[in-house]
Design a protein around this motif. Sequence first.
Motif, PDB file in Angstrom:
ATOM      1  N   ASP A 191       5.237  10.894   7.354  1.00  8.68           N
ATOM      2  CA  ASP A 191       6.127   9.736   7.329  1.00  8.68           C
ATOM      3  C   ASP A 191       7.229  10.008   6.322  1.00  8.68           C
ATOM      4  O   ASP A 191       7.088   9.731   5.135  1.00  8.68           O
ATOM      5  CB  ASP A 191       5.347   8.469   6.949  1.00  8.68           C
ATOM      6  CG  ASP A 191       6.239   7.234   6.908  1.00  8.68           C
ATOM      7  OD1 ASP A 191       7.441   7.356   7.233  1.00  8.68           O
ATOM      8  OD2 ASP A 191       5.740   6.156   6.546  1.00  8.68           O
ATOM      9  N   LYS A 192       8.347  10.553   6.805  1.00  9.02           N
ATOM     10  CA  LYS A 192       9.399  11.014   5.897  1.00  9.02           C
ATOM     11  C   LYS A 192      10.161   9.881   5.226  1.00  9.02           C
ATOM     12  O   LYS A 192      10.895  10.100   4.272  1.00  9.02           O
ATOM     13  CB  LYS A 192      10.374  11.919   6.658  1.00  9.02           C
ATOM     14  CG  LYS A 192       9.720  13.201   7.199  1.00  9.02           C
ATOM     15  CD  LYS A 192       8.997  13.965   6.091  1.00  9.02           C
ATOM     16  CE  LYS A 192       8.285  15.208   6.608  1.00  9.02           C
ATOM     17  NZ  LYS A 192       7.452  15.850   5.583  1.00  9.02           N
ATOM     18  N   SER A 193      10.013   8.660   5.733  1.00 10.24           N
ATOM     19  CA  SER A 193      10.679   7.535   5.084  1.00 10.24           C
ATOM     20  C   SER A 193       9.938   7.087   3.834  1.00 10.24           C
ATOM     21  O   SER A 193      10.532   6.508   2.920  1.00 10.24           O
ATOM     22  CB  SER A 193      10.800   6.352   6.054  1.00 10.24           C
ATOM     23  OG  SER A 193       9.515   5.878   6.426  1.00 10.24           O
ATOM     24  N   SER A 194       8.618   7.345   3.780  1.00  8.03           N
ATOM     25  CA  SER A 194       7.845   6.901   2.610  1.00  8.03           C
ATOM     26  C   SER A 194       7.359   8.045   1.732  1.00  8.03           C
ATOM     27  O   SER A 194       7.053   7.826   0.551  1.00  8.03           O
ATOM     28  CB  SER A 194       6.637   6.074   3.070  1.00  8.03           C
ATOM     29  OG  SER A 194       5.693   6.895   3.744  1.00  8.03           O
ATOM     30  N   LEU A 246       4.771   5.068  -0.503  1.00 13.05           N
ATOM     31  CA  LEU A 246       4.863   3.614  -0.702  1.00 13.05           C
ATOM     32  C   LEU A 246       5.555   2.931   0.480  1.00 13.05           C
ATOM     33  O   LEU A 246       6.643   3.325   0.899  1.00 13.05           O
ATOM     34  CB  LEU A 246       5.630   3.314  -1.984  1.00 13.05           C
ATOM     35  CG  LEU A 246       5.756   1.831  -2.361  1.00 13.05           C
ATOM     36  CD1 LEU A 246       4.372   1.260  -2.705  1.00 13.05           C
ATOM     37  CD2 LEU A 246       6.721   1.658  -3.539  1.00 13.05           C
ATOM     38  N   LEU A 247       4.908   1.870   1.002  1.00 12.90           N
ATOM     39  CA  LEU A 247       5.474   1.058   2.079  1.00 12.90           C
ATOM     40  C   LEU A 247       5.896  -0.298   1.538  1.00 12.90           C
ATOM     41  O   LEU A 247       5.377  -0.777   0.527  1.00 12.90           O
ATOM     42  CB  LEU A 247       4.433   0.836   3.181  1.00 12.90           C
ATOM     43  CG  LEU A 247       3.920   2.075   3.919  1.00 12.90           C
ATOM     44  CD1 LEU A 247       2.793   1.678   4.872  1.00 12.90           C
ATOM     45  CD2 LEU A 247       5.036   2.766   4.675  1.00 12.90           C
ATOM     46  N   ASN A 248       6.845  -0.947   2.230  1.00 14.15           N
ATOM     47  CA  ASN A 248       7.197  -2.317   1.891  1.00 14.15           C
ATOM     48  C   ASN A 248       6.007  -3.233   2.164  1.00 14.15           C
ATOM     49  O   ASN A 248       5.229  -3.005   3.092  1.00 14.15           O
ATOM     50  CB  ASN A 248       8.395  -2.787   2.716  1.00 14.15           C
ATOM     51  CG  ASN A 248       9.669  -2.057   2.352  1.00 14.15           C
ATOM     52  OD1 ASN A 248       9.849  -1.645   1.217  1.00 14.15           O
ATOM     53  ND2 ASN A 248      10.556  -1.896   3.313  1.00 14.15           N
ATOM     54  N   VAL A 285       0.832  -1.201   0.000  1.00 17.02           N
ATOM     55  CA  VAL A 285       0.000   0.000   0.000  1.00 17.02           C
ATOM     56  C   VAL A 285       0.867   1.252   0.000  1.00 17.02           C
ATOM     57  O   VAL A 285       2.060   1.201   0.290  1.00 17.02           O
ATOM     58  CB  VAL A 285      -0.938   0.048   1.235  1.00 17.02           C
ATOM     59  CG1 VAL A 285      -1.880  -1.125   1.260  1.00 17.02           C
ATOM     60  CG2 VAL A 285      -0.129   0.142   2.525  1.00 17.02           C
ATOM     61  N   GLU A 286       0.233   2.358  -0.339  1.00 19.06           N
ATOM     62  CA  GLU A 286       0.791   3.686  -0.103  1.00 19.06           C
ATOM     63  C   GLU A 286      -0.036   4.331   1.000  1.00 19.06           C
ATOM     64  O   GLU A 286      -1.213   3.990   1.170  1.00 19.06           O
ATOM     65  CB  GLU A 286       0.719   4.540  -1.373  1.00 19.06           C
ATOM     66  CG  GLU A 286       1.598   4.032  -2.498  1.00 19.06           C
ATOM     67  CD  GLU A 286       1.369   4.770  -3.814  1.00 19.06           C
ATOM     68  OE1 GLU A 286       2.237   4.690  -4.680  1.00 19.06           O
ATOM     69  OE2 GLU A 286       0.294   5.392  -3.962  1.00 19.06           O
ATOM     70  N   HIS A 287       0.569   5.251   1.732  1.00 20.20           N
ATOM     71  CA  HIS A 287      -0.225   5.924   2.751  1.00 20.20           C
ATOM     72  C   HIS A 287       0.234   7.360   2.948  1.00 20.20           C
ATOM     73  O   HIS A 287       1.352   7.742   2.616  1.00 20.20           O
ATOM     74  CB  HIS A 287      -0.182   5.160   4.081  1.00 20.20           C
ATOM     75  CG  HIS A 287       1.003   5.468   4.944  1.00 20.20           C
ATOM     76  ND1 HIS A 287       0.910   5.794   6.280  1.00 20.20           N
ATOM     77  CD2 HIS A 287       2.333   5.505   4.666  1.00 20.20           C
ATOM     78  CE1 HIS A 287       2.105   6.002   6.790  1.00 20.20           C
ATOM     79  NE2 HIS A 287       2.991   5.834   5.839  1.00 20.20           N
ATOM     80  N   ILE A 288      -0.674   8.126   3.473  1.00 17.23           N
ATOM     81  CA  ILE A 288      -0.394   9.503   3.903  1.00 17.23           C
ATOM     82  C   ILE A 288      -0.663   9.537   5.402  1.00 17.23           C
ATOM     83  O   ILE A 288      -1.725   9.100   5.860  1.00 17.23           O
ATOM     84  CB  ILE A 288      -1.306  10.516   3.174  1.00 17.23           C
ATOM     85  CG1 ILE A 288      -1.024  10.486   1.663  1.00 17.23           C
ATOM     86  CG2 ILE A 288      -1.094  11.925   3.731  1.00 17.23           C
ATOM     87  CD1 ILE A 288      -2.022  11.275   0.842  1.00 17.23           C
ATOM     88  N   MET A 289       0.307  10.021   6.159  1.00 16.06           N
ATOM     89  CA  MET A 289       0.159  10.056   7.612  1.00 16.06           C
ATOM     90  C   MET A 289       0.321  11.481   8.122  1.00 16.06           C
ATOM     91  O   MET A 289       1.244  12.182   7.719  1.00 16.06           O
ATOM     92  CB  MET A 289       1.189   9.158   8.293  1.00 16.06           C
ATOM     93  CG  MET A 289       1.077   9.171   9.823  1.00 16.06           C
ATOM     94  SD  MET A 289       2.239   8.050  10.635  1.00 16.06           S
ATOM     95  CE  MET A 289       3.762   8.990  10.477  1.00 16.06           C
TER      96      MET A 289
END
Length: 656
Positions: free
Chosen positions: A280-283, A289-291, A234-238
């Motif tokens: 979420d600055k890593s994605s 995009l998340l693993n 998935v992709e996400h916005i946090m």
Amino acid sequence: MKIKQLFVGLLLSFQFITYAQNIKREILFTIDDKPYYTDEFSRVYNKNLDLVKDESQKDLTQYLELFVGYKLKINKANKLGLQNGEAYKNELNSYRTQLSKNYLTDSKVTKELVEEGYNRSLKEIKAAHILITVDENASAADTLIAFNKIKAIYDRAVKGEDFGNLAEELSQDPSAKENKGDLGYFSAFRMVYTFESAAYKTPKGKISRPIRTRFGYHIIKVEDVRDNRGEVTVEHIMILDPKDATAEERDKSNKKIQDIYQKIQQGENFEELAKQFSDDKSSSPKGGLLNRFGSGQLSSEEFENAAFSLTKEKPISAPFQSEFGWHIVKLIEKHPVKAFEEVKSELEDKVGKDDRSRLIVNSLNDKLRKKYAVKRDNKMYKSAAKTVTDDFYESKWELPTVTKPYDGKLFAIQEKTITGTDFLNYIKEQQQGGSKLKPINKLVDNLYEKFLDTKLNSYYNDNLESEFPDFANVIEEYRDGLLLFDLMEKEIWEKSKTDSIGLQSFYETKKLEYTWKNRVDATIASSTDIEVIKKAQKMFNQNIASEQIKEKLNTKDKVQIMTNTGVFEEGSESLPKELKFKVGVSDILKEGEYYFVVKTDKVIPAAPKTLEECKGKAINDYQQFLEENWVNDLKKEFTIKVNKDVFENVKKQLQK
């Protein structure tokens, strides 16, 4: 993982690989007359050949330099006495214990249990249970009482009485009063092995016969069986919502995620919004995009359930809250359950920590009893056993005042003698285990069997190096790797962090290598509507604050514009690529579906970073600088003699 474990792990990658190349064992070089041999050099070179990225390290002459340098460091560590440190000894023993697990097992039984665990993990079972507690070491009479109770409940359940009501009324599981015995969905490795096996062997809608675990007797009703959900990408916005946030801050977070969701509903690009606004600055640079992940792999059940509930028809969730903040999730792809080979090592680890590991232990014990064929001195055994009294049950039993009569051989494992006194000491240690097995002679017989297995395993473990040359090689490499870590920490890493004068001096010589790109202190406004962005540009020119701009241009029903304020470096994903770095309000810029206008309050030109701003990178570079010079110093401290003829022969054989 500790940094030391990572460091040594990198040194020992592919540690169990063996090489059949026959290299004659000769002295390749000496350091202060201590010999190092061709077989070790060949083995280490072959092992690491595919790991090195620098082609120069594959050159045998260059590799010999590296190998000699490595051994120089080990000699230095020994010279400093680092091998005598308690922390080092404890760490080495810990590594050996971990490594030995691969040998202290029955591979055939392990393989069967791993395959069974995988096959079970393909399904998730929803079940309820009823428990009647009874201690593992309970007397035969107490065990029978507990069994009769569970059997009576079983008979009522199979005749049609409501299972949940029976659990609420009769189960001795404290939670049953509230959940009526319901355990929810579970898969392999979630319950004790005996319970798990009964659940998986009971058909849907049926009730298992009474089974016993260490908790007591159970009956299990299987209410549903479903396929494992697999994994999802998935992709996400946090938007962060810290626990200590004020009510006003929470409202602001909620408003922001709702505004973003509104823009998505208006057709704006999810990935672009993630880049601009996700906390979420890593994605966020990857569009959110998340693993890929599966059930239980994230620390938020809410997030997992939201992700797995998405479909191709409904790929984007509404805003929802987890313990971390607010999220919007977009489905990219669902993945089926991993293939067996992908999870094999993970399952092996689970089997080793699970109740089912007892099956492996018992199998190995049987093999060791056959391997070493121990013969007990029954006269010594009877003499020692008579000294054990019922005081054991109250943890008050003591060894005989005079133990000399029991110092003789009870049995021997190869050349190692085990005495009757050794056995009595073992019994004394077991008092704290609280065993209630009676009568006392039966308990002593039981403890003897455990004592014998313990001693057989201990002997086998202590002699793994002589049994398995590969194991001996890896332990030697661990030993060297740990010494090298301690030496590097002492001579290089700590110095690079504490030598502030040296670091400052090094930084001054390299400062032009540590530079900021051009930066702007700015506010960025974005919208998919050109007319809206024109209004924002006009308001920027009137020095109207970004929050006011949003209040005027956004409505309750529609989010027209978003803003982002901060210091941005050239090349930042948040900045329009065509932006000119100058103070003032920019022209309207278009990228993809978005229009941007930027109000730049300050342009910060490219410049060297201060030492504080680049300290991590500077310390790392300083460490490399110190190490290069240190190896040259070690070559002067120790006498190195390389047997060139032997090395040429090794080169020829390795290059075949």
